[in-house]
Design a protein around this motif. Structure first.
Motif, mmCIF file in Angstrom:
data_model
loop_
_atom_site.group_PDB
_atom_site.id
_atom_site.type_symbol
_atom_site.label_atom_id
_atom_site.label_comp_id
_atom_site.label_asym_id
_atom_site.label_seq_id
_atom_site.Cartn_x
_atom_site.Cartn_y
_atom_site.Cartn_z
ATOM 1 N N ALA A 1 35.434 39.103 3.202
ATOM 2 C CA ALA A 1 34.306 38.189 3.375
ATOM 3 C C ALA A 1 33.641 38.356 4.731
ATOM 4 N N ASP A 2 34.432 38.641 5.777
ATOM 5 C CA ASP A 2 33.888 38.680 7.137
ATOM 6 C C ASP A 2 34.681 39.697 7.968
ATOM 7 N N ALA A 3 34.218 40.942 7.975
ATOM 8 C CA ALA A 3 34.933 42.001 8.700
ATOM 9 C C ALA A 3 35.058 41.710 10.197
ATOM 10 N N PRO A 4 33.992 41.198 10.878
ATOM 11 C CA PRO A 4 34.169 40.899 12.301
ATOM 12 C C PRO A 4 35.263 39.854 12.569
ATOM 13 N N ALA A 5 35.359 38.842 11.728
ATOM 14 C CA ALA A 5 36.402 37.820 11.915
ATOM 15 C C ALA A 5 37.793 38.416 11.690
ATOM 16 N N VAL B 1 47.090 45.226 16.850
ATOM 17 C CA VAL B 1 47.017 46.306 15.871
ATOM 18 C C VAL B 1 46.087 47.374 16.435
ATOM 19 N N SER B 2 46.538 48.606 16.447
ATOM 20 C CA SER B 2 45.701 49.709 16.926
ATOM 21 C C SER B 2 44.658 50.058 15.878
ATOM 22 N N LEU B 3 43.443 50.237 16.339
ATOM 23 C CA LEU B 3 42.363 50.590 15.426
ATOM 24 C C LEU B 3 42.314 52.094 15.212
ATOM 25 N N PRO C 1 36.759 51.908 15.162
ATOM 26 C CA PRO C 1 36.304 50.637 15.726
ATOM 27 C C PRO C 1 35.325 49.912 14.799
ATOM 28 N N LEU C 2 35.160 48.642 15.037
ATOM 29 C CA LEU C 2 34.201 47.836 14.290
ATOM 30 C C LEU C 2 32.794 48.380 14.537
ATOM 31 N N HIS C 3 32.075 48.646 13.457
ATOM 32 C CA HIS C 3 30.715 49.157 13.596
ATOM 33 C C HIS C 3 29.927 48.913 12.314
ATOM 34 N N ASP C 4 28.616 48.993 12.425
ATOM 35 C CA ASP C 4 27.741 48.895 11.260
ATOM 36 C C ASP C 4 27.563 50.290 10.676
ATOM 37 N N ALA C 5 28.013 50.446 9.450
ATOM 38 C CA ALA C 5 27.909 51.731 8.764
ATOM 39 C C ALA C 5 26.521 51.894 8.155
ATOM 40 N N GLU C 6 26.146 53.131 7.929
ATOM 41 C CA GLU C 6 24.819 53.430 7.405
ATOM 42 C C GLU C 6 24.570 52.878 6.006
ATOM 43 N N TRP C 7 25.613 52.506 5.271
ATOM 44 C CA TRP C 7 25.423 51.969 3.917
ATOM 45 C C TRP C 7 25.307 50.444 3.894
ATOM 46 N N GLY C 8 25.171 49.825 5.080
ATOM 47 C CA GLY C 8 24.914 48.395 5.132
ATOM 48 C C GLY C 8 26.133 47.500 5.213
ATOM 49 N N HIS C 9 27.277 48.060 5.542
ATOM 50 C CA HIS C 9 28.482 47.255 5.725
ATOM 51 C C HIS C 9 28.942 47.357 7.174
ATOM 52 N N THR C 10 29.566 46.282 7.652
ATOM 53 C CA THR C 10 30.260 46.283 8.926
ATOM 54 C C THR C 10 31.705 46.615 8.616
ATOM 55 N N VAL C 11 32.239 47.649 9.250
ATOM 56 C CA VAL C 11 33.563 48.156 8.894
ATOM 57 C C VAL C 11 34.411 48.450 10.125
ATOM 58 N N PHE C 12 35.712 48.490 9.907
ATOM 59 C CA PHE C 12 36.677 49.011 10.867
ATOM 60 C C PHE C 12 37.878 49.470 10.067
ATOM 61 N N SER C 13 38.723 50.282 10.667
ATOM 62 C CA SER C 13 39.914 50.706 9.942
ATOM 63 C C SER C 13 41.123 50.750 10.858
ATOM 64 N N ILE C 14 42.269 50.633 10.204
ATOM 65 C CA ILE C 14 43.567 50.754 10.865
ATOM 66 C C ILE C 14 44.392 51.761 10.077
ATOM 67 N N MET C 15 45.472 52.223 10.677
ATOM 68 C CA MET C 15 46.382 53.117 9.990
ATOM 69 C C MET C 15 47.762 52.459 9.982
ATOM 70 N N ASP C 16 48.396 52.438 8.810
ATOM 71 C CA ASP C 16 49.726 51.842 8.730
ATOM 72 C C ASP C 16 50.761 52.833 9.277
ATOM 73 N N PRO C 17 52.034 52.432 9.391
ATOM 74 C CA PRO C 17 53.053 53.313 9.984
ATOM 75 C C PRO C 17 53.250 54.636 9.236
ATOM 76 N N ASP C 18 52.774 54.718 7.996
ATOM 77 C CA ASP C 18 52.956 55.921 7.192
ATOM 78 C C ASP C 18 51.699 56.772 7.078
ATOM 79 N N GLY C 19 50.679 56.451 7.878
ATOM 80 C CA GLY C 19 49.466 57.250 7.878
ATOM 81 C C GLY C 19 48.462 56.877 6.803
ATOM 82 N N ASN C 20 48.692 55.789 6.086
ATOM 83 C CA ASN C 20 47.712 55.300 5.123
ATOM 84 C C ASN C 20 46.634 54.541 5.889
ATOM 85 N N THR C 21 45.368 54.833 5.604
ATOM 86 C CA THR C 21 44.257 54.197 6.300
ATOM 87 C C THR C 21 43.707 53.047 5.475
ATOM 88 N N LEU C 22 43.587 51.893 6.102
ATOM 89 C CA LEU C 22 42.972 50.715 5.483
ATOM 90 C C LEU C 22 41.647 50.488 6.156
#
Length: 120
Positions: free
Chosen positions: A72-76, A86-88, A91-112
């Protein structure tokens, strides 16, 4: 017809990964399964309407996948998870497709990657 989906993430240590998802990302462990001593562990973590199956089973796919989670609210959420150190991965940013996004990586290298429609 479709109701929901649950992403299966391959992990090396399901309990360790489950702790990461619960303590740092605010998920709760729904259940854990292991049918005999020494077997691979399979567990589910859930937050709101999002669930992940964390599996040590080698046949359940490779580690290092990427999952996009609509929130519902990526910045929050970004503020919440970074307050828990949590290491990013991205970083939080506005993507070209109109969403605000950020990602993290879990201990096994899976990216959320978490995203919500950009405001404005």
């Amino acid at each position: 017809m479709f109701q929901s989906t649950i992403s299966m993430l391959r992990v090396a240590d399901a309990r360790k990964s489950g702790e990461f998802y619960c303590s740092l990302l605010g998920f709760s462990k729904s259940w854990e399964f292991c049918d005999e001593e020494g077997c691979p562990i399979f567990l589910e973590v859930t937050r709101d309407n999002v669930s992940f199956h964390l599996s040590e089973h080698e046949g359940d796919g490779p580690m290092g996948l990427q999952v996009y989670v609509n929130v519902a609210d990526a910045p929050a959420l970004h503020e919440e998870v970074t307050s828990r150190d949590v290491s990013l991965h991205e970083p939080l940013h506005d993507a070209e497709w109109g969403h605000t996004v950020f990602s993290i990586m879990d201990p096994d290298g899976n990216t959320l990657r978490f995203g919500s429609p950009s405001v404005g």
